[in-house]
Scaffold this active site. Structure first.
Site, PDB file in Angstrom:
ATOM      1  N   GLY A 224       0.820  -1.211   0.000  1.00  6.65           N
ATOM      2  CA  GLY A 224       0.000   0.000   0.000  1.00  6.65           C
ATOM      3  C   GLY A 224       0.850   1.255   0.000  1.00  6.65           C
ATOM      4  O   GLY A 224       1.772   1.401  -0.802  1.00  6.65           O
ATOM      5  N   ASP A 254      -3.629  -2.521 -10.742  1.00  2.99           N
ATOM      6  CA  ASP A 254      -3.505  -2.886 -12.161  1.00  2.99           C
ATOM      7  C   ASP A 254      -2.408  -2.055 -12.835  1.00  2.99           C
ATOM      8  O   ASP A 254      -1.676  -2.555 -13.700  1.00  2.99           O
ATOM      9  CB  ASP A 254      -4.837  -2.665 -12.892  1.00  2.99           C
ATOM     10  N   ALA A 284      -1.123   6.401 -10.320  1.00  2.11           N
ATOM     11  CA  ALA A 284      -2.555   6.153 -10.532  1.00  2.11           C
ATOM     12  C   ALA A 284      -3.406   6.720  -9.407  1.00  2.11           C
ATOM     13  O   ALA A 284      -4.545   7.137  -9.629  1.00  2.11           O
ATOM     14  CB  ALA A 284      -2.808   4.654 -10.679  1.00  2.11           C
TER      15      ALA A 284
END
Length: 305
Positions: A224, A254, A284
């Site tokens: 994370g 992803d 992202a």
């Protein structure tokens, strides 16, 4: 340059929007929705394309939601191969509350596939000519938990390097086939080796256990906000995540997989592979909705890493 194929058995049409204040029993006024093609493998292919790479994107598609998904994939300019299904492609809904800065993610299950549709997926894998096959995302309702295992066994028989990003029983089962790379988080890794939880110093040893069991050649453990650890038989690399202003976690995993597989296809070192993965995953999170990352953010974060 090596070739990449991604497989998404349970893709989704992702709808995202904004609203101000969540109040029960009241009508919530939402902003104009944004539609994106979603699902693990599809997102991986989108990430690879953003980095200037090419991959073939194989996915199931059905109904009017599937038609819109197909249209979005075409607009992305991805090379694709479709498996038509009688069931409609599922939809997911992501909503961002501008008052609390909270994000709500609603995921729906994928409809069942017919025996003929399942056979078509296996047949496509059987005729694949690719260096890497990325199997990513959840399984549809009614599919056996060993379906990814079957796919991995077929691909391995053709000397294809199989990269898997899934969770739960399907991940456990696919490891029985032995794959090239997996990307569990620390909680999933703990389950895979049969313990309740793992502390950071225990991660390398746990990953080595899977490698020694021939479950995977490379284990990348997502931590994370702390970053990620890549472990192979001979190497271990820890990459700390750069500090960024987080807006959404949709597609971060992803994006990480896409960055790593792209780097592998470019014959980068394993250290460079994990650095690119962490840069793409972190980038992202800087964007709202389901639009993955901006390449300029990735390049800037890579310098920090």
């Amino acid at each position: 340059m090596k070739t990449i194929t991604t497989l998404t058995i349970n893709p989704s049409l992702d709808k995202s929007t904004h609203f101000a204040g969540l109040i029960a029993e009241q009508k919530i006024r939402c902003g104009k929705p944004r539609y994106d093609a979603g699902g693990g493998g599809i997102n991986v292919s989108k990430a690879i394309a953003k980095l200037g790479g090419v991959s073939k994107c194989i996915f199931t598609v059905g109904g009017s939601s599937g038609e819109l998904l197909e249209e979005l994939i075409t607009k992305e300019g991805l090379q694709s191969e479709l498996i038509r299904t009688k069931s409609w492609t599922r939809e997911n809904f992501i909503a961002f509350d501008s008052e609390t800065q909270s994000q709500y993610r609603f995921g729906f299950p994928g409809n069942e596939l017919s025996p003929a549709e399942r056979d078509e997926i296996l047949q496509k894998v059987n005729t694949l000519q690719t260096d890497y096959l990325v199997i990513s995302g959840s399984l549809n309702e009614g599919l056996a938990t060993d379906f990814y295992q079957q796919i991995a066994q077929i691909a391995k028989a053709s000397n294809i390097k199989v990269v898997v990003d899934t969770s739960g029983e399907p991940l456990k089962k696919v490891l029985e086939a032995g794959v090239y790379l997996i990307k569990p988080n620390i909680g999933e890794l703990a389950k895979l080796i049969g313990v309740e939880r793992l502390e950071l110093p225990e991660v390398e040893k746990a990953a080595k256990q899977l490698i020694e069991n021939k479950s995977a050649e490379i284990v990348v453990v997502s931590l994370g906000a702390d970053g990620a650890i890549l472990v192979s038989h001979d190497e271990t690399h820890f990459v700390k995540a750069p500090k960024v202003e987080k807006k959404s976690t949709v597609g971060a995993g992803d994006s990480m997989v896409g960055g790593m597989v792209w780097a592998l296809s470019q014959n980068k070192t394993l250290k460079e592979v994990i650095q690119m993965g962490v840069a793409c995953g972190s980038a992202a999170t800087m964007n709202e909705g389901t639009q993955l990352f901006k390449v300029e953010d990735v390049m800037r974060l890579l310098k920090e890493i």
